[in-house]
Every structure is written in C-alpha cells, then in structure tokens.
Write an enzyme that holds these catalytic residues in place. Structure first.
Site, PDB file in Angstrom:
ATOM      1  N   ILE A   1      40.887  -0.500   7.628  1.00 55.98           N
ATOM      2  CA  ILE A   1      40.852  -0.567   6.173  1.00 55.98           C
ATOM      3  C   ILE A   1      39.714   0.278   5.614  1.00 55.98           C
ATOM      4  O   ILE A   1      39.880   0.978   4.613  1.00 55.98           O
ATOM      5  CB  ILE A   1      40.721  -2.033   5.712  1.00 55.98           C
ATOM      6  CG1 ILE A   1      42.019  -2.806   6.024  1.00 55.98           C
ATOM      7  CG2 ILE A   1      40.424  -2.104   4.213  1.00 55.98           C
ATOM      8  CD1 ILE A   1      41.922  -4.293   5.757  1.00 55.98           C
TER       9      ILE A   1
ATOM     10  N   ASP B   1      23.581  -1.330  11.108  1.00 58.68           N
ATOM     11  CA  ASP B   1      24.084  -2.689  11.306  1.00 58.68           C
ATOM     12  C   ASP B   1      23.933  -3.425   9.979  1.00 58.68           C
ATOM     13  O   ASP B   1      22.810  -3.636   9.518  1.00 58.68           O
ATOM     14  CB  ASP B   1      23.275  -3.374  12.402  1.00 58.68           C
ATOM     15  CG  ASP B   1      23.699  -4.815  12.666  1.00 58.68           C
ATOM     16  OD1 ASP B   1      24.494  -5.370  11.880  1.00 58.68           O
ATOM     17  OD2 ASP B   1      23.207  -5.393  13.647  1.00 58.68           O
TER      18      ASP B   1
ATOM     19  N   ASN C   1      32.718  -3.374   3.173  1.00 56.91           N
ATOM     20  CA  ASN C   1      33.973  -3.622   3.884  1.00 56.91           C
ATOM     21  C   ASN C   1      33.776  -4.172   5.293  1.00 56.91           C
ATOM     22  O   ASN C   1      34.660  -4.848   5.829  1.00 56.91           O
ATOM     23  CB  ASN C   1      34.769  -2.314   3.954  1.00 56.91           C
ATOM     24  CG  ASN C   1      35.963  -2.423   4.865  1.00 56.91           C
ATOM     25  OD1 ASN C   1      36.976  -3.011   4.520  1.00 56.91           O
ATOM     26  ND2 ASN C   1      35.844  -1.858   6.069  1.00 56.91           N
TER      27      ASN C   1
ATOM     28  N   TYR D   1      35.778 -18.064  10.312  1.00 56.36           N
ATOM     29  CA  TYR D   1      36.120 -16.837   9.574  1.00 56.36           C
ATOM     30  C   TYR D   1      36.474 -17.178   8.131  1.00 56.36           C
ATOM     31  O   TYR D   1      35.991 -16.530   7.190  1.00 56.36           O
ATOM     32  CB  TYR D   1      37.288 -16.127  10.263  1.00 56.36           C
ATOM     33  CG  TYR D   1      37.812 -14.929   9.512  1.00 56.36           C
ATOM     34  CD1 TYR D   1      37.152 -13.705   9.567  1.00 56.36           C
ATOM     35  CD2 TYR D   1      38.969 -15.007   8.737  1.00 56.36           C
ATOM     36  CE1 TYR D   1      37.625 -12.600   8.885  1.00 56.36           C
ATOM     37  CE2 TYR D   1      39.457 -13.909   8.050  1.00 56.36           C
ATOM     38  CZ  TYR D   1      38.784 -12.710   8.119  1.00 56.36           C
ATOM     39  OH  TYR D   1      39.258 -11.621   7.429  1.00 56.36           O
TER      40      TYR D   1
ATOM     41  N   LYS E   1      34.675 -16.081   4.406  1.00 52.07           N
ATOM     42  CA  LYS E   1      35.345 -15.403   3.301  1.00 52.07           C
ATOM     43  C   LYS E   1      35.288 -16.233   2.011  1.00 52.07           C
ATOM     44  O   LYS E   1      35.230 -15.670   0.911  1.00 52.07           O
ATOM     45  CB  LYS E   1      36.788 -15.076   3.692  1.00 52.07           C
ATOM     46  CG  LYS E   1      36.881 -14.068   4.834  1.00 52.07           C
ATOM     47  CD  LYS E   1      36.137 -12.757   4.507  1.00 52.07           C
ATOM     48  CE  LYS E   1      36.277 -11.714   5.587  1.00 52.07           C
ATOM     49  NZ  LYS E   1      35.612 -10.447   5.261  1.00 52.07           N
TER      50      LYS E   1
ATOM     51  N   VAL F   1      47.317  -7.279   8.070  1.00 51.48           N
ATOM     52  CA  VAL F   1      47.208  -5.830   7.987  1.00 51.48           C
ATOM     53  C   VAL F   1      47.335  -5.225   9.391  1.00 51.48           C
ATOM     54  O   VAL F   1      46.794  -5.752  10.363  1.00 51.48           O
ATOM     55  CB  VAL F   1      45.861  -5.404   7.365  1.00 51.48           C
ATOM     56  CG1 VAL F   1      45.879  -3.922   7.029  1.00 51.48           C
ATOM     57  CG2 VAL F   1      45.550  -6.230   6.128  1.00 51.48           C
TER      58      VAL F   1
ATOM     59  N   THR G   1      45.973  -3.449  11.704  1.00 50.27           N
ATOM     60  CA  THR G   1      44.678  -2.893  12.111  1.00 50.27           C
ATOM     61  C   THR G   1      44.293  -3.472  13.464  1.00 50.27           C
ATOM     62  O   THR G   1      44.906  -4.423  13.964  1.00 50.27           O
ATOM     63  CB  THR G   1      43.568  -3.257  11.112  1.00 50.27           C
ATOM     64  OG1 THR G   1      43.443  -4.685  11.058  1.00 50.27           O
ATOM     65  CG2 THR G   1      43.860  -2.710   9.726  1.00 50.27           C
TER      66      THR G   1
END
Length: 262
Positions: A18, A65, A92, A158, A162, A191, A193
């Site tokens: 992305i 980083d 991102n 995760y 978010k 996605v 990816t």
C-alpha cells in the site's frame, strides 16, 4: 509529466504494498515524494524513489524505524530539507500478527503497539511540528483499518492498535485545526499485499486451511466481490492529500469494498 503541485509528501512503509502504491499515486498527482522504510528494505525503497523520479517529480529515499523518536524526527527534517517543505505526511508503516489473545505475549503486544501506535504518534507529531513552523497548514494521514472499527478474532492486539489510531486521528484533528492542518485516516479491508498473505498463512495454520483458503473465506464478505488492490487505497489517499478534502478532518474512513457498514 503531472502538473506540479509544489507540495511535498512523505510516505512511510513505502518500499512495497500500500505504501508504494500511495507514493506512486502522489507522484502522479504532482507531489514531490520522500519515501521511507527500514534499512532492510533499502534496495526496494531505492527502486520506488527512481519510479517516482520517472514521473517527473523529485524524490528522496530515507530509511528509519518509525518506532524510534529520534529516527522519525531526523526523517521528517531530512525529507523537508531535501525537497523544500513537508506538506503531506502519510503514516502508513505498520505490522500485523495473527494470534489468539491467550497466546499473545507481552513482547508481541509491545511490538505491535510500538510500530502501529507509537509509530503513528511519532510521525503525526513530528510532521505537525514541522507544518506549524512552516505556517502553511498541511495534510496528516494515518493508516487505520476496518479493524479500527471492529475487533477481529485472532487479530486482537492488531485491532486494538488500529482503534488507537482512530482515536489519535480524532484528537489530533481537533488540536491542530487552528494551524490549518487536517488529520484523517484510511481503513482498508482485505488487500492483495504481503501483509495479507501473512495473515492468510497464519490463520490457515491455526484453522487447518491450505494457503489461500482463509483469504477466500474472508473475501466472501466483500460486497463488491473482489479483493482490494493497493491502488484502491492509494486512490482514496490521493483525495485526502488534495485540496478537495480541505473541509474533512478527524475521520477514519473505510475503503473496503463493502465489508463493514457504519
């Protein structure tokens, strides 16, 4: 060659996926684009920077980083110094991990938060300081997820990271509006990816599925009937980075093909 905007964007996690698609789209829109990733991604990052230059705009490849405050500050200042300003920050960079919550270790949790939350915080604040000093406003854009609107099984830490990005987006938008800075985030779904290949493989291993089966099952949730491409996300980020979104701030918008409806 795109019509020059005279604006400079910085995209983290831009060596592939992305982030790469966003960087190339912003270049095609006429932005000069600095791209960032880890030292281990230097070769791929350099390729992206050359692709950006081939669009007729300037670029700089900067390894850092995002979970390290000093590195992020240096990255922002280097991008602005090399390209002339910083007008668009796209935070991102992010990671994912599939684990039942009872198996998530404190180290797993800390790593997730260090990259996905602290990394976004550091990029947001470093960019905001630079934009405030410049006095010309700006666009700050973060990577959220459909998991920032609904917590998902096996992606608990995760999802928590978010949700934090979504909250930070709202708070930052309120604090920096007086400086002409808008703050928004994009929320992709499934996605095509490397990250989703990892999620597919790890969920498959936990649930006894072959490679590709978990992705296929999740994809049945998509109203539009196809897996998302990085370009689908980049097209929306192009809008967030443009003047067309000047009256939009504090939003974490789902761009998922129709999975979560809210």
């Amino acid at each position: 060659m795109a019509d020059p905007t005279g604006r400079v964007a910085l995209v983290t996690g831009a060596a592939r996926g992305i982030g790469r698609a966003i960087a190339l789209r912003l270049a095609s829109d006429g932005h000069d684009v600095a791209v960032n990733d880890l030292d281990s991604m230097q070769n791929e990052l350099d390729v992206v920077a050359e692709e950006i230059k081939s669009a007729g705009v300037k670029s700089a490849a900067i390894t850092a980083d995002v979970s390290n405050a000093g590195s992020v500050n240096d990255m922002v200042e280097t991008a602005a110094d090399r390209l002339g300003s910083l007008d668009v920050m796209v935070a991102n960079a992010g990671i994912a991990q599939v684990k039942p919550l009872l198996d998530v270790t404190p180290e797993d949790f800390d790593r997730m938060m260090a990259v996905n939350v602290k990394g976004v915080f550091l990029c947001f604040t470093a960019a905001a300081r630079r934009m405030i000093d410049q006095g010309t406003g700006g666009k700050i854009i973060g990577a959220c997820s459909i998991a920032g609107h609904k917590g998902f099984s096996l992606l608990g830490h995760y999802s928590a990271s978010k949700f934090a990005v979504r909250a930070m987006t709202q708070a930052a938008a309120q604090e920096w509006a007086e400086h002409g800075i808008t703050v928004n985030s994009y929320c992709p779904g499934i996605v095509d990816t490397a990250m989703w290949e990892l999620i597919d493989a790890e969920i498959g291993a936990l649930q006894g599925m072959d490679r590709g089966e978990a992705m296929a099952e999740f994809s049945k949730l998509i109203a539009l009937g196809r897996i998302q491409t990085p370009q689908d996300v980049a097209n929306f980020v192009s809008y967030l980075a443009s003047g067309d979104s000047d009256y939009m701030t504090g939003q974490s918008v789902m761009i998922d093909g129709g999975i979560i409806f809210a």
